[in-house]
Design an enzyme around this catalytic site. Structure first.
Site, PDB file in Angstrom:
ATOM      1  N   HIS A 218       0.864  -1.186   0.000  1.00 17.75           N
ATOM      2  CA  HIS A 218       0.000   0.000   0.000  1.00 17.75           C
ATOM      3  C   HIS A 218       0.896   1.231   0.000  1.00 17.75           C
ATOM      4  O   HIS A 218       1.757   1.357   0.871  1.00 17.75           O
ATOM      5  CB  HIS A 218      -0.868   0.050   1.257  1.00 17.75           C
ATOM      6  CG  HIS A 218      -1.971  -0.954   1.264  1.00 17.75           C
ATOM      7  ND1 HIS A 218      -1.758  -2.297   1.239  1.00 17.75           N
ATOM      8  CD2 HIS A 218      -3.326  -0.781   1.303  1.00 17.75           C
ATOM      9  CE1 HIS A 218      -2.922  -2.923   1.256  1.00 17.75           C
ATOM     10  NE2 HIS A 218      -3.894  -2.030   1.294  1.00 17.75           N
ATOM     11  N   GLU A 221      -1.695   6.175  -1.005  1.00 20.44           N
ATOM     12  CA  GLU A 221      -3.127   6.186  -0.693  1.00 20.44           C
ATOM     13  C   GLU A 221      -3.351   7.307   0.329  1.00 20.44           C
ATOM     14  O   GLU A 221      -3.909   8.348   0.009  1.00 20.44           O
ATOM     15  CB  GLU A 221      -3.554   4.822  -0.107  1.00 20.44           C
ATOM     16  CG  GLU A 221      -5.030   4.747   0.280  1.00 20.44           C
ATOM     17  CD  GLU A 221      -5.336   3.529   1.173  1.00 20.44           C
ATOM     18  OE1 GLU A 221      -4.417   3.012   1.843  1.00 20.44           O
ATOM     19  OE2 GLU A 221      -6.523   3.133   1.237  1.00 20.44           O
ATOM     20  N   ASP A 299     -10.949  -3.597  -2.400  1.00 22.56           N
ATOM     21  CA  ASP A 299     -10.330  -3.259  -1.118  1.00 22.56           C
ATOM     22  C   ASP A 299     -11.066  -3.878   0.082  1.00 22.56           C
ATOM     23  O   ASP A 299     -10.703  -4.963   0.515  1.00 22.56           O
ATOM     24  CB  ASP A 299     -10.213  -1.733  -0.968  1.00 22.56           C
ATOM     25  CG  ASP A 299      -9.051  -1.316  -0.081  1.00 22.56           C
ATOM     26  OD1 ASP A 299      -8.255  -2.179   0.297  1.00 22.56           O
ATOM     27  OD2 ASP A 299      -8.931  -0.110   0.215  1.00 22.56           O
ATOM     28  N   ASP A 300     -12.068  -3.176   0.609  1.00 25.42           N
ATOM     29  CA  ASP A 300     -12.787  -3.659   1.792  1.00 25.42           C
ATOM     30  C   ASP A 300     -14.289  -3.488   1.569  1.00 25.42           C
ATOM     31  O   ASP A 300     -14.903  -2.548   2.091  1.00 25.42           O
ATOM     32  CB  ASP A 300     -12.349  -2.843   3.022  1.00 25.42           C
ATOM     33  CG  ASP A 300     -10.853  -2.922   3.253  1.00 25.42           C
ATOM     34  OD1 ASP A 300     -10.380  -3.992   3.666  1.00 25.42           O
ATOM     35  OD2 ASP A 300     -10.159  -1.921   2.981  1.00 25.42           O
TER      36      ASP A 300
HETATM   37  N1  ADE Z   1      -6.163  -2.330   5.478  1.00 25.60           N
HETATM   38  C1  ADE Z   1      -7.365  -2.622   4.971  1.00 25.60           C
HETATM   39  N2  ADE Z   1      -7.723  -1.744   4.028  1.00 25.60           N
HETATM   40  C2  ADE Z   1      -6.701  -0.868   3.932  1.00 25.60           C
HETATM   41  C3  ADE Z   1      -6.462   0.275   3.147  1.00 25.60           C
HETATM   42  N3  ADE Z   1      -7.361   0.707   2.249  1.00 25.60           N
HETATM   43  N4  ADE Z   1      -5.315   0.939   3.318  1.00 25.60           N
HETATM   44  C4  ADE Z   1      -4.408   0.525   4.221  1.00 25.60           C
HETATM   45  N5  ADE Z   1      -4.589  -0.546   4.975  1.00 25.60           N
HETATM   46  C5  ADE Z   1      -5.726  -1.229   4.848  1.00 25.60           C
HETATM   47 ZN    ZN Z   2      -6.103  -2.100   0.791  1.00 21.03          ZN
END
Ligand code: ADE
Ligand code: ZN
Length: 747
Positions: A218, A221, A299-300
């Site tokens: 990552h 971001e 992502d989530d």
């Molecule tokens: N862990 C889970 N999602 C994340 C994200 N978008 N950025 C950094 N860590 C994460």
């Molecule tokens: Zn992520």
């Protein structure tokens, strides 16, 4: 054949950036919480984010008491990246053993399968919390087992939270390597990027690479371009998680493009964590155009509402073409951490799918040949007019490129054959209750529509469907097709195709008229309708506002009731009211109360008049309804006094020449009164009315005027009128006009 959205949903896809913890849902979280609570292990709040727990009162209260929340969404109160990490971390500390991981993984895979994801790299956290009971040694066989039994290709990425620190990270990597499980293909690092310089983790990443693990991280971001540079230069990553803030450094963008370093982009995630204002302001387009290998990921999803298919659909709604989105699909496979041979065979699957879908005949031919009502102005129906391609520097090219306003266009008149076929195949049922009583009555007159009255949907697949005998048949057919818009998703589908077409014509601002009576019968409340229309507008790449048309044919009482409900549920992008329908049977006067009510609520108003009825009806409209504009109004040409009044009071006419020719009112454009009205000083606006039904578009309307001898400056005046007469503020109109002049005067 599927339309683009259908194609994207069905196409085999790769997902390269998905955190297993990001799939934690209501179904998974509450039982996990209960499992540890009943074992006496709660509360166990060792999360690294524990110091922030009081910022999330619902979650805090729930973790302490086990009450006050029933849905996972109740915890999602964050508005920025840090708040997200708090909630992510505090909920994920209830994922503690290998059994929990396997449970989450199986549910996540089922959801991926449902979205036609064919290949996934799932990020599973190692070393996130002290409470975690699994180690690489005992989790390895479980992960291998999940992967082996999945119906799609599943590979694992070990997610190292950066707050582990360099030594602990290296230790975890050594353990991972020693555990030696085959479905683990790579490592990444996530968490609060800004607080932990990547360079310090070089040893952990070097160790991983030395043992054949592939590398991502990552970066770019929550932190800027230097973080991406560091991931590349200090950690030697092959791909970058997010990486979107690379856009702040043109040299970095160039480097990513040149070296072919893929970015795992998750647009919705970045919007929800506040990194970009909305999807339209997300740099994915710029990165793509710069040649960076862009991949699309979720992502989530449980935290961001970001299912992979919807990420594709959102880009499509922003104007990305089908081919461009296919390229993103291919990029996902090409960037996968697997061998070349596997990538090739996955790409072959994509190709085979596209060929099968595109090659298959549409249920309805995409272009339907119809002699128009006037006997041949338009020979193409329900299709988007081809994108014109003119010589640079020509007036035609200028007409295409200059920003334009479209103020007279019915959403129901923008339905394309693929969209209609999709709705038809979705519902496969029809009844006369779905259309107005007048339309249902009129239908009986038309042989091609009669079988439909007996429930035979094949009538709608007849090549004669669009052979209109007269205006009445045209109206009924529009009503029938529109009756397949039954849910908000259908509205979104039709609107997406319409907006895409407007964008292709460089229309910068549009007022789309929607059928308020139909929309009041969708499977949704008026407030939900408004919310959806607002969100369609907000994600559109051009200005889109809405005109609600309660419909003449239902009578003044119905119109008044509908507008009353609309005013109660008033939404941001609602610009005003329009009124269309059978002008002869429902003259304007009885609708005066409805218009007054709308105007008292500060809604702008326009009405179709003087299309079929003569100038008298326009006098009524002007004197008694106080509307801001008039739809069509062309019969004013018969009355010099009326022309003067319209010119003096700057009451604009929304003129749709091709529509009038197509419905047989004038044999050719040369006979159309638009020329005389314009010369007499009337404020003329151009519109396309029911573009796909007549096979026309707004660019075509301007081109026709040019071809019939209009001066270039007169065209500019009509273009300006579009913005000046739009239901927007003067400042907004000025901004559009500046853009118009910038293009027009550069010639
Ligand atoms: N862990 C889970 N999602 C994340 C994200 N978008 N950025 C950094 N860590 C994460
Ligand atoms: Zn992520």
């Amino acid at each position: 054949m599927k339309d683009t959205v259908g194609l994207l949903r069905g196409i085999p896809k790769a997902e390269l950036h998905l955190h297993l913890g990001g799939t934690l849902s209501t179904e998974a979280f509450f039982p996990l919480y209960e499992k540890y609570r009943s074992a006496g292990e709660e509360p166990y709040l060792d999360s690294q984010r524990y110091q922030n727990i009081s910022k999330h009162p619902v979650l805090e209260n729930f973790l302490r008491t086990g009450s006050g929340a029933t849905s996972f969404e109740d915890f999602l109160d964050f508005t920025d990246f840090d708040g997200f990490l708090d909630v992510y971390s505090l909920t994920n500390c209830y994922v503690r053993d290998a059994e929990d991981i396997a449970l989450l993984a199986r549910a996540a895979i089922a959801k991926l399968v449902a979205q036609n994801v064919r290949y996934v790299e799932l990020d599973v956290l190692f070393g996130g919390h002290k409470i975690i009971k699994y180690s690489p040694g005992d989790l390895g066989p479980v992960l291998d087992d999940v992967a082996k039994n999945a119906p799609i290709t599943v590979q694992w990425i070990a997610g190292l939270p950066c707050f582990l620190g360099p030594e602990e990270s290296s230790r975890v990597v050594k353990e991972l390597v020693a555990a030696d499980f085959t479905s683990l293909v790579g490592v990444t690092m996530g968490g609060p990027e800004k607080q932990f310089p990547h360079a310090e983790y070089a040893e952990a990443f070097r160790l991983a690479a030395e043992h054949g693990l592939r590398l991502s991280c990552h970066a770019g971001e929550a932190d800027g371009p230097h973080s991406v540079w560091s991931a590349i230069n200090d950690l030697n990553v092959e791909r970058v998680g997010h990486g979107v803030r690379a856009i702040e450094d043109p040299r970095l963008v160039g480097y990513l493009a040149e070296e072919g370093i893929p970015l795992e982009i998750c647009p919705t995630s970045n919007v929800v964590t506040g990194i970009f204002r909305d999807i339209a302001h997300h740099p994915i387009r710029e990165l793509y155009e710069a040649g960076v290998p862009v991949t699309l990921n979720s992502d989530d999803p449980s935290f961001f509402g970001s299912e992979l298919n919807e990420e594709f659909v959102k880009l499509h709604r922003l104007g990305w073409t089908e081919d461009e989105l296919l390229e993103l699909v291919e990029n996902g496979f090409a960037a996968a951490f697997t061998d070349e041979e596997t990538i090739e065979s996955l790409l072959d699957e994509v190709q085979a799918y596209v060929e099968a879908e595109r090659g298959e005949d549409a249920v309805l031919p995409e272009v339907i040949n119809v002699p128009s009502l006037a006997g041949g102005v338009s020979d193409e129906h329900l299709h988007d007019a081809p994108a014109p391609n003119y010589e640079t520097g020509s007036v035609e090219d200028l007409i295409v490129r200059v920003p334009k306003a479209e103020l007279h266009i019915h959403l129901a008149g923008t339905m394309t054959a693929p969209v209609f076929v999709q709705l038809l195949d979705k519902y496969r049922s029809w009844s006369p209750d779905l259309i107005g009583a007048w339309d249902a009555q009129a239908m009986k007159r038309f042989p091609v529509l009669q079988p439909l009255l007996d429930g035979d949907l094949n009538a709608l697949r007849s090549p004669d469907l669009f052979q209109f005998e007269d205006m009445e048949q045209f109206s009924v057919t529009v009503g029938v097709l529109n009756s397949f818009v039954r849910e908000l998703d259908d509205v979104a589908l039709v609107a997406a195709a319409a907006i895409e077409n407007l964008g292709r014509q460089n229309i910068a601002y549009a007022e789309l008229t929607f059928d308020l009576e139909r929309f009041s019968r969708l499977d949704a409340s008026m407030v939900e309708v408004g919310d959806r229309l607002d969100s369609i507008s907000k994600s559109a790449p051009l200005g889109v506002r809405w005109l609600a048309d309660p419909g003449r044919d239902f009578g003044p009482d119905s119109a008044q009731g509908l507008v009353e409900r609309l005013i109660d549920a008033r939404f941001e992008t609602l610009a005003g009211i329009s009124l269309s329908g059978r002008e002869r049977d429902f003259p304007p006067r009885p609708f005066a109360d409805m218009f007054r009510m709308a105007q008292n609520a500060d809604l702008r108003t326009t009405i179709h008049a003087g299309e079929l009825l003569g100038s008298d009806s326009i006098w009524h409209v002007v004197n008694e309804l106080g509307v801001d504009r008039i739809g069509h109004g062309i019969r004013a040409v018969d009355d010099p006094q009326l022309i003067d009044l319209l010119a003096d009071d700057a009451i604009a006419l929304e003129i749709c020449p091709s529509a009038n020719v197509a419905t047989g009112m004038y044999p050719t454009l040369a006979n159309h009164p638009i020329h005389d009205l314009f010369d007499a000083g009337v404020t003329v606006i151009l519109g396309s009315d029911y573009p796909t039904f007549f096979g026309v578009d707004l660019v075509g309307e301007y081109l026709s005027l040019w071809e019939t001898g209009w001066a270039k400056n007169d065209l500019l005046e009509v273009i300006e009128n579009g913005f000046l007469m739009a239901f927007i503020s003067d400042e907004e109109a000025d901004r559009y006009l500046n853009r118009v002049h910038a293009i027009w005067e550069e010639e």
